[in-house]
Design an enzyme around this catalytic site. Structure first.
Site, PDB file in Angstrom:
ATOM      1  N   HIS A 269       0.835  -1.206   0.000  1.00 32.15           N
ATOM      2  CA  HIS A 269       0.000   0.000   0.000  1.00 32.15           C
ATOM      3  C   HIS A 269       0.873   1.262   0.000  1.00 32.15           C
ATOM      4  CE1 HIS A 269      -3.722   2.249   1.204  1.00 32.15           C
ATOM      5  NE2 HIS A 269      -2.821   3.050   1.740  1.00 32.15           N
ATOM      6  N   GLU A 270       1.790   1.339   0.941  1.00 33.33           N
ATOM      7  CA  GLU A 270       2.615   2.547   1.037  1.00 33.33           C
ATOM      8  C   GLU A 270       3.563   2.659  -0.157  1.00 33.33           C
ATOM      9  OE1 GLU A 270       1.675   4.711   3.059  1.00 33.33           O
ATOM     10  OE2 GLU A 270       0.449   3.447   4.364  1.00 33.33           O
ATOM     11  N   HIS A 273       1.667   4.377  -2.850  1.00 29.77           N
ATOM     12  CA  HIS A 273       1.724   5.835  -2.631  1.00 29.77           C
ATOM     13  C   HIS A 273       3.100   6.368  -3.055  1.00 29.77           C
ATOM     14  CE1 HIS A 273      -2.054   6.683  -0.627  1.00 29.77           C
ATOM     15  NE2 HIS A 273      -1.846   5.822   0.348  1.00 29.77           N
ATOM     16  N   GLU A 299      -4.779   7.629  -3.225  1.00 33.60           N
ATOM     17  CA  GLU A 299      -5.215   6.350  -2.652  1.00 33.60           C
ATOM     18  C   GLU A 299      -5.422   5.296  -3.747  1.00 33.60           C
ATOM     19  OE1 GLU A 299      -5.176   6.042   0.541  1.00 33.60           O
ATOM     20  OE2 GLU A 299      -6.302   4.204   0.985  1.00 33.60           O
TER      21      GLU A 299
END
Lengths: 507, 507
Positions: A269-270, A273, A299
């Site tokens: 997830h990060e 980003h 997101e």
């Protein structure tokens, strides 16, 4: 002409210096959450406040308006999607937004945020909503005030708050798209819970060494394309991603010995980003052409890599040898895949699976609109919360701590923030569908560990444009369609069909 | 009266904000040397330059002079050693110094430093002094110019440069004290090299795991009193200590698998610096009452813990069980102690033992004075360097790289900096002697792992005074005597008497 060039250079330099200051404040905060010794907090707060205050003063300096006025009508800015055109257009928009909030209100919100978070924290610890209610009332009234001042003609108060996180989003559009999503998710969920095949995820709750998780996380982030020459991966209690410069992106994850997915999907997830930040035009760091579009688009990048890529069977066909070797395991790709896609309706948003996550958001989206409009009072809120959870998600919070008090957002004044999570999920699926169509079979590429074509497609269709297009324009340009719930629904249905043996078209 | 109080509050706030900005710049630099991803350098340089530039602008703001003038004659400032008195007196001194250098010269020095370090680096790599000579000439001329502008009445140009690092130091005093030291060290060295007992330090060159060194370093730093609630220990290629706030002091060391003393004494050294920072009055962080006196006094704190404490037999009586357990060793306290005190005249300052270290400094002190005065040309420098090394230290550099090109200082414009290292050694021994007399037998306390009495004595006699006294005043107040070489000579003679079986009074 030369005057315009010089004026623009002065404006650009001012914005660049603002970014130097703001990014130094970001480092102070990254360091606070990863490195700083325990007793450093008080002075650190003063450092952050001072640098942020200076950056705010630079962003609201009247000199900006003078430069912009001088540049009015400059031919080099006539294309609104050119670097210069976008810089002037969006700098004016940001400037006017910032100037619309009086300093007194900004300070009142800042101080209510500190108080609000303190009350919320105590209320949650004591499972006592009443301890938070007054602070929440105060915050709602301040946010309503801010929303009224920020609202453009035709914008509702809530929409103006939403606009801070998701510029140009319309509540009407979101309501329609979210409603379609909600209906389909509720249907999907009932099929999953009714399925005779259920998933046992005890595999994920064994003991996994933190060192092994650290190695695996770093390997996965590097494999999908996070550039460690221009970034790092660290550890913290509440994972996040922060950009400290055009070539310095820091992502953070958390390692729990008895819950393996936390670090794996937190990292993916990060990293998603982070790869967005790493793909923004470097020369325009901190200026509109080098900035992200909206929290929803940001997101979308994290959710795409976390869910569309990281939770696919193809991904685990590729990485099962690595994960098995790291932890001396013997599970098959299908077993890892099933565990990582287990559905279990629960009370807590941040622990939710993909089938229910957006339902948590939709509840909040409805409730916060009613709070800002005044249709719902804070006295009624806990009852309204529990009623929605029971009817929409099928679980009934036994306590405020596990219910209305679970999120920090409202105590921090973040009204209009929640919908950006679901926008992210929707956009992720829609972009993925378009990329898959354009690039041929992505699954086959993933099985071979080849993630570069997808990343390059995202660079070209999303990252490289910075803020030059609105989220809606970007989605339309990249996928040929306006924002829709269909790709997400199709994607979830297809994935859960594999795991829960459902029919792949709605039953 | 109230006016004075308000004016002082405004001045103090301005200086506090300057410290907020300057300490943020320090964090940017700490992070650059420990954490930053490889490609982050370029933007990081811009961040540091911008924040440092803003801090410089605040330090030289004419508003400071107006506040100081308004506060002239304020009764609260009549005691020059009070917090307020020292703040006004030293802020004026700093302000006037800073204002004396025109911006153009400051920029020329900054840019010559970048060029100079580049040339020096290439010259050292290629062992070719000629590649550095032009840049060195340019730097000397700029520094001479700066020194002339900075010189107070009665100060020589060199003394004015020295004053930047060691305020109020007199070349005449240093020359006299250093000369006495030099004679005694040369004598001591000849006794050591003539001694039939020599030290075999192969023990230190075995393989020592970096993990073990890390644990040991942290344990030793904590044992002597470095406060990890208010600081951290990290790793870097060129160890240093930096203060990022009143309760956030970062020390750094380096781990070499085949050279154990590097990390141990590097850590004790930096912890000594760190404990000084941690002992400064917190409420006055960044202002004169909360700042260090001089580089020499700062260095006295690092050298005291590194050498007077860390190289004592008592220290190793205490920590031999720990070091042996950490590395599965069986050496005795006397063996560790002897190895850590081996004397071997060598070419490189940073690798020198205590018996020769100050001789390296004295050579530089003499040469840099001659360079600034013009008595020595850069063409003659390499010959003069080699001649002094041969006559003073007894070693002849075979190449410029191991000789005149070994230090970065002159390429960075740091003329007048070297003597502060020897001042540090002298002051350390003198303070230690006074503390030992006041506290009874320090050795016995060390054997029992009790370092708190010594640290408290240093807190009371050195740390707590910040910059309120000059180095000379501080030394006189703490030890009852002016700066002298005798305590250092006595201390070295006593230690080497143990190790090399010398007579403990001069032979």
């Amino acid at each position: 002409m030369t005057d315009h060039v010089q004026t623009f250079a002065a404006l650009r330099n001012h914005l660049h210096q603002t970014a130097l200051l703001a990014s130094a404040a970001e480092l102070l905060q990254w360091d606070e959450r990863t490195m700083m010794p325990p007793d450093g907090s008080e002075f650190r707060a003063a450092q952050v406040a001072y640098l942020s205050g200076r950056a705010h003063a630079m962003r609201t300096s009247e000199q900006i308006e003078r430069w912009l006025d001088e540049l009015d009508g400059w031919s080099a800015a006539s294309d609104p999607a050119s670097d210069i055109g976008a810089t002037l257009r969006l700098t004016r928009k940001d400037y006017e937004k910032q100037r619309r909030l009086p300093g007194q209100l900004v300070e009142a919100i800042a101080s209510a945020t500190v108080r609000g978070q303190g009350c919320w924290d105590a209320a949650r610890r004591n499972d006592d909503y009443a301890q938070f209610q007054t602070a929440l009332d105060e915050m709602i009234s301040l946010q309503r005030n801010a929303g009224e001042l920020l609202a453009e003609p035709g914008q509702s108060t809530y929409e103006a708050l939403l606009d801070q996180y998701e510029p140009d989003a319309r509540v009407e559009d979101l309501t329609r798209v979210f409603a379609g999503l909600r209906d389909e998710l509720v249907k999907l969920l009932s099929e999953i819970t009714a399925s005779p095949r259920q998933v046992d995820d005890r595999l994920l709750k064994q003991t996994y060494s933190v060192d092994g998780q650290r190695q695996l996380s770093k390997a996965l982030a590097a494999a999908i394309g996070f550039d460690f020459q221009r970034g790092r991966l660290d550890e913290t209690s509440h994972p996040f991603c922060t950009s400290l410069g055009p070539s310095d992106c820091r992502i953070l994850t958390r390692y729990e010995e008895n819950w393996l997915p936390g670090s794996i999907f937190g990292t993916l997830h990060e990293a998603g980003h982070g790869m967005y930040e790493q793909g923004l035009p470097q020369d325009w760091y901190g200026l509109p052409p080098g900035s992200f579009v909206s929290l929803g688009i940001h997101e979308s990048q994290s959710r795409l890599w976390e869910n569309l890529v990281g939770r696919s069977l193809a991904f685990w066909k590729c990485f099962t040898p690595l994960i098995n070797e790291t932890f001396s395991e013997t599970a098959t790709p299908a077993q890892w895949h099933a565990c990582f896609n287990r559905v279990q309706p629960s009370l807590i948003r941040v622990e939710a699976d993909e089938a229910t996550y957006n339902l948590h958001i939709i509840v909040r989206f409805e409730l916060e609109q009613a709070l800002i409009s005044g249709e719902l009072s804070t006295a009624e809120l806990p009852f309204a919360w529990n009623e929605r959870y029971t009817s929409v998600i099928g679980v009934s919070p036994p306590s405020a701590a596990n219910g209305v008090l679970q999120d920090v957002h409202w105590s921090a004044g973040l009204f209009g923030y929640f919908p950006t999570y679901t926008i992210g999920n929707l956009v992720a699926a829609q972009l993925y569908q378009a990329a898959d169509a354009a690039l041929g079979n992505l699954d086959r590429q993933f099985e071979q560990g080849d993630f570069a074509p997808l990343l390059n497609w995202l660079r070209e269709h999303v990252h490289t444009h910075g803020r030059k297009y609105t989220a809606d324009e970007l989605i339309q340009n990249a996928t040929g369609k306006p924002l829709s719930a269909e790709p997400l629904i199709a994607s979830l249905r297809q994935r859960y069909a594999q795991v829960y043996d459902l029919e792949s078209s709605p039953g």
